[in-house]
Write a protein that holds these residues in place. Sequence first.
Motif, PDB file in Angstrom:
ATOM      1  N   GLU A 176       0.869  -1.173   0.000  1.00  0.00           N
ATOM      2  CA  GLU A 176       0.000   0.000   0.000  1.00  0.00           C
ATOM      3  C   GLU A 176       0.908   1.226   0.000  1.00  0.00           C
ATOM      4  O   GLU A 176       1.627   1.468   0.962  1.00  0.00           O
ATOM      5  CB  GLU A 176      -0.926   0.015   1.213  1.00  0.00           C
ATOM      6  N   LEU A 177       0.877   1.963  -1.098  1.00  0.00           N
ATOM      7  CA  LEU A 177       1.737   3.124  -1.256  1.00  0.00           C
ATOM      8  C   LEU A 177       0.885   4.350  -1.537  1.00  0.00           C
ATOM      9  O   LEU A 177      -0.124   4.271  -2.250  1.00  0.00           O
ATOM     10  CB  LEU A 177       2.730   2.910  -2.400  1.00  0.00           C
ATOM     11  N   ALA A 178       1.289   5.470  -0.997  1.00  0.00           N
ATOM     12  CA  ALA A 178       0.604   6.738  -1.236  1.00  0.00           C
ATOM     13  C   ALA A 178       1.653   7.814  -1.502  1.00  0.00           C
ATOM     14  O   ALA A 178       2.714   7.824  -0.862  1.00  0.00           O
ATOM     15  CB  ALA A 178      -0.272   7.124  -0.046  1.00  0.00           C
ATOM     16  N   PHE A 179       1.341   8.704  -2.438  1.00  0.00           N
ATOM     17  CA  PHE A 179       2.264   9.766  -2.819  1.00  0.00           C
ATOM     18  C   PHE A 179       1.503  11.089  -2.887  1.00  0.00           C
ATOM     19  O   PHE A 179       0.433  11.156  -3.504  1.00  0.00           O
ATOM     20  CB  PHE A 179       2.888   9.489  -4.195  1.00  0.00           C
ATOM     21  N   ASP A 180       2.054  12.110  -2.254  1.00  0.00           N
ATOM     22  CA  ASP A 180       1.484  13.438  -2.467  1.00  0.00           C
ATOM     23  C   ASP A 180       1.662  13.853  -3.920  1.00  0.00           C
ATOM     24  O   ASP A 180       0.770  14.465  -4.511  1.00  0.00           O
ATOM     25  CB  ASP A 180       2.155  14.457  -1.539  1.00  0.00           C
ATOM     26  N   ALA A 181       2.806  13.516  -4.495  1.00  0.00           N
ATOM     27  CA  ALA A 181       3.083  13.827  -5.903  1.00  0.00           C
ATOM     28  C   ALA A 181       3.957  12.718  -6.474  1.00  0.00           C
ATOM     29  O   ALA A 181       5.049  12.469  -5.963  1.00  0.00           O
ATOM     30  CB  ALA A 181       3.755  15.182  -6.048  1.00  0.00           C
ATOM     31  N   LEU A 182       3.469  12.074  -7.521  1.00  0.00           N
ATOM     32  CA  LEU A 182       4.189  10.977  -8.176  1.00  0.00           C
ATOM     33  C   LEU A 182       4.350  11.306  -9.654  1.00  0.00           C
ATOM     34  O   LEU A 182       3.370  11.639 -10.327  1.00  0.00           O
ATOM     35  CB  LEU A 182       3.414   9.672  -8.015  1.00  0.00           C
ATOM     36  N   THR A 183       5.578  11.232 -10.152  1.00  0.00           N
ATOM     37  CA  THR A 183       5.833  11.413 -11.580  1.00  0.00           C
ATOM     38  C   THR A 183       6.062  10.043 -12.194  1.00  0.00           C
ATOM     39  O   THR A 183       6.966   9.314 -11.789  1.00  0.00           O
ATOM     40  CB  THR A 183       7.057  12.299 -11.822  1.00  0.00           C
TER      41      THR A 183
END
Length: 750
Positions: free
Chosen positions: A463-470
């Motif tokens: 389970e991964l979460a990113f505020d900003a992912l490119t």
Amino acid sequence: MKAFGKILGLGLLGLLLIIVALGFALTHLFDPNDYKDEIRQLARDKAHIELTLNGDIGWSLFPWLGLELHDASIATLNAPKAPFADLQMLGLSVRVLPLLRKEVQMSDVRVEGLNLTLTRDADGHGNWEDFGKPLPSDQTDASTTPGDSNAGKPETSGTEDGNERPVKLDIDSLTVNNARVQYSDAKSGQTLNAESIQLSTGAVHQGATIPLKASGFVSIGQPNLKVRSELAGDLRFDRQAKRYNLDDMRLSGEASGEPLGGKTLTYAAQGQVMVDLAKNVAEWTGLKISANQLRALGELSARDLHSTPQVSGGLSIAQFDLRTFLDGIGHPLPATADPAVFAKLEVVSRLQASPSSLSLDDLTIKLDDSTFSGRVAVEDFARQALRLNLKADTFDADRYLPAKSDEAKGAKAARQAEVKQEEDGAVAGAGTTPLPNAPSQVAWSNDKLLPVDRLRALDIQAELAFDALTLDKLPIKQAQLQAQGQGGMLTLQTLRGALYNGSFEARGNLDVRPAVPQLGINTKITRVPVEHFIKTQSPDKAPPVKGLLTLSSDLTATGNSQKALIDTLNGTANFTINDGVLVNANIEQQLCQAIATLNRKQLSGEPRGKDTPFQELHGSLVVRNGVASNPDLKVRIPGLTLNGNGDLDLRVLGMDYRVGVIVEGDQRAMPDPACQVNERYVGVELPLRCRGPLELGAKACRLDQDGLGQVAAKLAGNRIKDKLDEKLDEKLGDKVSPELKDALKGLFKR
């Protein structure tokens, strides 16, 4: 009374002289070398070991009971000809009188040339397990000997359960020179050799601090590894409490060999170590570790030492260059798209560990420009059961992707050259240039994408979460990823986020159990600017189309490279682009040219704006082996309606479309006379043909001359029909009913 004291003194002096004389006689007249056979037999009967004395025995009696052995060895009774240990010299001496008080006061103890040979056979039995054990026949005899009142009774230890006072140990110093330990395991084939072992201590007193120094070289056979180590510290122990402390512990050394790829690892460790066997716990506080340029601080504690050890504690690894570190220990990272990544890594975590698992909790990882927090765990090393629960601020995944191979770079360059050639010939405007050629250069790489063998063995929940992912140059906000995999089946439960004020979501699965991986994916994109999905050959060039894309797809593919996946791509998709613009493609101008041709006139005005706006573009795709058929393309442009059908060849990123355009003509206040639409042209579909690299967009479209000839023929037929209708109206006038008049006109439509 005075005489009595004098007599007593003389008596004691005489007794002392007699004792000294006896000691001198024993040590000079009695030679223990004459009793080697008796000593060997005593060792067999009492210690149950095979003792070999090849050298001389030296000894002294008083005030020190001294012993010095040369060239001696011991073996188990089961294998008397296979020495368990041998030594060149053992020298020690013990004060006689303290022995009467159960106190062992020894001078310097020296051991020279000690060799220990440890072996484990194919059944897993170690030779040390037989040390001190009698032969089976001896055990039987002992158990059946009558009159043995102690038979079957457990032995009592004078140090714990017995009433006897424990032996007190007191040694001036201990020195071991040039010792060696050899270990071999016939079952696993593993070997271990420890050589040049040096050990020296200060005075050994129970409860007191004992300075300790040790060093040696260790080599392991499979895989080949050599280690040089030095250890120093202050040892304290309490044998009754079974508590041992090594204060100010300092360990250092170097390692090299096959696991390090021929490189050298320089390591060091410091701290305070405590082992309490009574409580079954151990601690390592003030921990400091270094390995080449890696530096770490922390503390560790362990429990259940006698069963399944459980380790807990905290660890902080200072910032270091991961790429340089791994390269320095023979495990270089694969080349990445950005060679500067992995230059900064910092880790802080609490940890829990057992022989089969490891958990990093309250984890903070700073990797280059990104910060991760959460938990990483391997629940079972054997199953590679990996559990990830992380949240990151920003992460540019593109930088960490594998670098493209020379083959992939060459294929990309060849295709860029092909597109550039067609783009130079594609002139947006009057549309008089030839139709671009269909592309032939493959657009995808043959580079391996997935580590299939690792994925087959992986058990993962992430389970991964990113505020900003490119990802693929797309800046995704508030990205969330949930995935799991076991037994070679990996499932992407969801990957979603916000993208350019729109949103997207993807689900899918990857089956790596077959020889060729199988992929299935469903995607949904909602109102995302389409230009961000279209790659151009140069960053400063505008994409061929702009607008808000809404797309849903259900696709499958097989293979382990971009090319293989595209070649086997199958499925369906539906798409809509709203509020769009065809960039650098004035379709209206091209259609005015077509109308002027039909009117047999020349356009008098200059070309207007270079772009063509549209309200909506939509259609559906049926994909078969990398070719997407689009039978129902429809575009709504103010004053124009486009209907198209054709194919998108995803293998070479090419298109081949036939487009019919229904136009109203020049609707401006001051229209170009040559572009005015006569009433007889209303509803007539003008044909376009679009062919070439997908990047050209509408610039790859030209008037379909063959189709335009058919339109002209149709218009000519309509003109004749109109004239006949006019004649009928003149002749018939009001003499017949309207119904009959329409029926007569209909005859000319056949």
